[in-house]
Design an enzyme around this catalytic site. Structure first.
Site, PDB file in Angstrom:
ATOM      1  N   ASN A   9       0.865  -1.183   0.000  1.00  0.00           N
ATOM      2  CA  ASN A   9       0.000   0.000   0.000  1.00  0.00           C
ATOM      3  C   ASN A   9       0.903   1.235   0.000  1.00  0.00           C
ATOM      4  OD1 ASN A   9      -1.803   2.045   0.476  1.00  0.00           O
ATOM      5  ND2 ASN A   9      -2.393   1.350   2.532  1.00  0.00           N
ATOM      6  N   TRP A  10       0.979   1.886  -1.126  1.00  0.00           N
ATOM      7  CA  TRP A  10       1.896   3.027  -1.267  1.00  0.00           C
ATOM      8  C   TRP A  10       1.381   4.293  -0.576  1.00  0.00           C
ATOM      9  CZ3 TRP A  10       3.487   2.718  -7.192  1.00  0.00           C
ATOM     10  CH2 TRP A  10       4.085   1.467  -7.430  1.00  0.00           C
ATOM     11  N   LYS A  11       0.120   4.281  -0.186  1.00  0.00           N
ATOM     12  CA  LYS A  11      -0.499   5.461   0.453  1.00  0.00           C
ATOM     13  C   LYS A  11      -0.247   6.696  -0.409  1.00  0.00           C
ATOM     14  CE  LYS A  11      -0.167   3.083   4.838  1.00  0.00           C
ATOM     15  NZ  LYS A  11      -0.021   3.133   6.291  1.00  0.00           N
ATOM     16  N   HIS A  98      -9.503   0.895   5.354  1.00  0.00           N
ATOM     17  CA  HIS A  98      -8.197   1.146   5.967  1.00  0.00           C
ATOM     18  C   HIS A  98      -8.385   2.099   7.155  1.00  0.00           C
ATOM     19  CE1 HIS A  98      -4.075   2.311   6.649  1.00  0.00           C
ATOM     20  NE2 HIS A  98      -3.721   1.263   5.939  1.00  0.00           N
ATOM     21  N   GLU A 100      -6.759   4.514   8.188  1.00  0.00           N
ATOM     22  CA  GLU A 100      -6.541   5.934   7.879  1.00  0.00           C
ATOM     23  C   GLU A 100      -7.793   6.539   7.240  1.00  0.00           C
ATOM     24  OE1 GLU A 100      -2.872   5.319   5.743  1.00  0.00           O
ATOM     25  OE2 GLU A 100      -1.927   4.712   7.622  1.00  0.00           O
ATOM     26  N   GLU A 170      -4.931  -5.089  10.623  1.00  0.00           N
ATOM     27  CA  GLU A 170      -3.901  -4.074  10.846  1.00  0.00           C
ATOM     28  C   GLU A 170      -4.160  -3.367  12.180  1.00  0.00           C
ATOM     29  OE1 GLU A 170      -2.096  -2.704   6.819  1.00  0.00           O
ATOM     30  OE2 GLU A 170      -3.876  -1.501   7.206  1.00  0.00           O
ATOM     31  N   GLY A 176       2.898   2.100  10.923  1.00  0.00           N
ATOM     32  CA  GLY A 176       3.852   3.204  10.790  1.00  0.00           C
ATOM     33  C   GLY A 176       4.587   3.550  12.067  1.00  0.00           C
ATOM     34  N   SER A 216       3.877  -2.266  10.372  1.00  0.00           N
ATOM     35  CA  SER A 216       5.329  -2.350  10.579  1.00  0.00           C
ATOM     36  C   SER A 216       5.908  -3.714  10.192  1.00  0.00           C
ATOM     37  CB  SER A 216       5.701  -1.988  12.022  1.00  0.00           C
ATOM     38  OG  SER A 216       5.307  -0.654  12.297  1.00  0.00           O
ATOM     39  N   GLY A 237       3.025  -1.199   4.291  1.00  0.00           N
ATOM     40  CA  GLY A 237       3.057   0.240   4.012  1.00  0.00           C
ATOM     41  C   GLY A 237       4.475   0.678   3.694  1.00  0.00           C
TER      42      GLY A 237
HETATM   43  P1  13P Z   1       3.265   0.236   7.723  1.00  0.00           P
HETATM   44  O1  13P Z   1       3.755  -1.026   7.078  1.00  0.00           O
HETATM   45  O2  13P Z   1       3.988   1.464   7.243  1.00  0.00           O
HETATM   46  O3  13P Z   1       3.175   0.117   9.203  1.00  0.00           O
HETATM   47  O4  13P Z   1       1.743   0.439   7.196  1.00  0.00           O
HETATM   48  C1  13P Z   1       0.858  -0.616   7.247  1.00  0.00           C
HETATM   49  C2  13P Z   1      -0.362  -0.227   6.495  1.00  0.00           C
HETATM   50  O5  13P Z   1      -1.111   0.627   6.920  1.00  0.00           O
HETATM   51  C3  13P Z   1      -0.630  -0.902   5.222  1.00  0.00           C
HETATM   52  O6  13P Z   1      -1.913  -0.638   4.755  1.00  0.00           O
END
Ligand code: 13P
Length: 253
Positions: A9-11, A98, A100, A170, A176, A216, A237
């Site tokens: 997931n590149w966000k 998600h 977020e 998640e 993150g 993470s 992420g």
């Molecule tokens: P990280 O791997 O940066 O913790 O993010 C996980 C994530 O939200 C994937 O959708």
């Protein structure tokens, strides 16, 4: 049998040029280095879906996902992107729920259910994300919390619809933060999720559903996480933004 999946997931990261370099590096490494059966998914920001999709379409291991989909079919919804639009540019999967999106865009269970229905109606495969905040874990309510999320957004789907769904666990406190769930914490939650899916649908559907861990996940911890019987891969992420790290995670099964 359920698929092994690693999804990046590149966000909201990368310019167009950077996105194309990243995906072509991943494509080459996956061709050269990844032997086993694994589904690799890349999830670029909307403007890059089509070019990134074109780049991966000759690689049978690689698949394209979008980060979001509108709950509406079409019309006066400025800034939104519909399931039909995603489908028409070659998108195969889409993230729904998600944390977020739930947090910053106030997406509630009802909205997520509508997004699931829209995606499924267009033949997209939703990757449904769930996971508890730290307060819920500290209060030992994490199972109940995740169970409720599953119930509220998935229970109204038919068995045929649910067959297309991937689930990603998640925990919010691990996203993150560099603080990953232990393999034991991940396994017990994934087993619980599978149990709930068996109750909502049936045992066979639950057995065949891929449940990914996210939060993470990196080349140093992926192997131990993916070795757990109910962890079928990862939603990555930060580490998916570096081709070498992402491919190292793909090779961790
Ligand atoms: P990280 O791997 O940066 O913790 O993010 C996980 C994530 O939200 C994937 O959708």
């Amino acid at each position: 049998m359920r698929k092994k999946i690693v999804a990046g997931n590149w966000k909201m990261n990368k310019t167009y040029e950077e996105a194309l370099s990243l995906v072509s590096e991943i494509d080459h490494m996956v061709r050269d280095e990844v032997n086993g059966e694994v589904t690799v998914i890349v999830t670029p920001p909307f403007p890059y879906l089509q070019p990134v999709g074109k780049l991966v379409q000759g690689n049978s291991k690689m698949h394209l996902a979008a980060q979001n989909v509108s709950e509406h079919e079409s019309g006066a919804f400025t800034g939104e992107v519909s399931a039909a639009m995603l489908q028409s540019v070659g998108t195969e999967y889409v993230l729904v729920g998600h944390s977020e999106r739930r947090m910053y865009h106030h997406e509630d269970a009802q909205t997520l259910y509508k997004k699931m229905k829209m995606a499924l109606a267009q033949g997209l495969k939703p990757i449904f994300c769930c996971g508890e905040p730290l307060e819920e874990r500290d209060a030992d309510r994490h199972f109940e919390f995740v169970g409720q999320q599953l119930h509220d957004s998935l229970s109204y789907l038919s068995n045929e619809e649910f067959d297309q769904v991937v689930v990603a666990y998640e925990p919010i406190w691990a996203i993150g933060t560099g603080r990953t769930a232990s393999s034991q914490q991940a396994q017990e939650m994934h087993a619980y999720i599978r149990e709930q899916l068996a109750r909502l649908f049936d045992a066979e559907a639950a057995f065949n559903t891929s449940i990914l861990y996210g939060g993470s996940c990196n080349p140093g911890n992926a192997q131990e996480l993916f070795a757990q019987p109910d962890v079928d891969g990862g939603l990555i992420g930060g580490a998916s933004l570096k081709s070498r790290d992402f491919v190292a995670i793909i090779k961790s099964f």
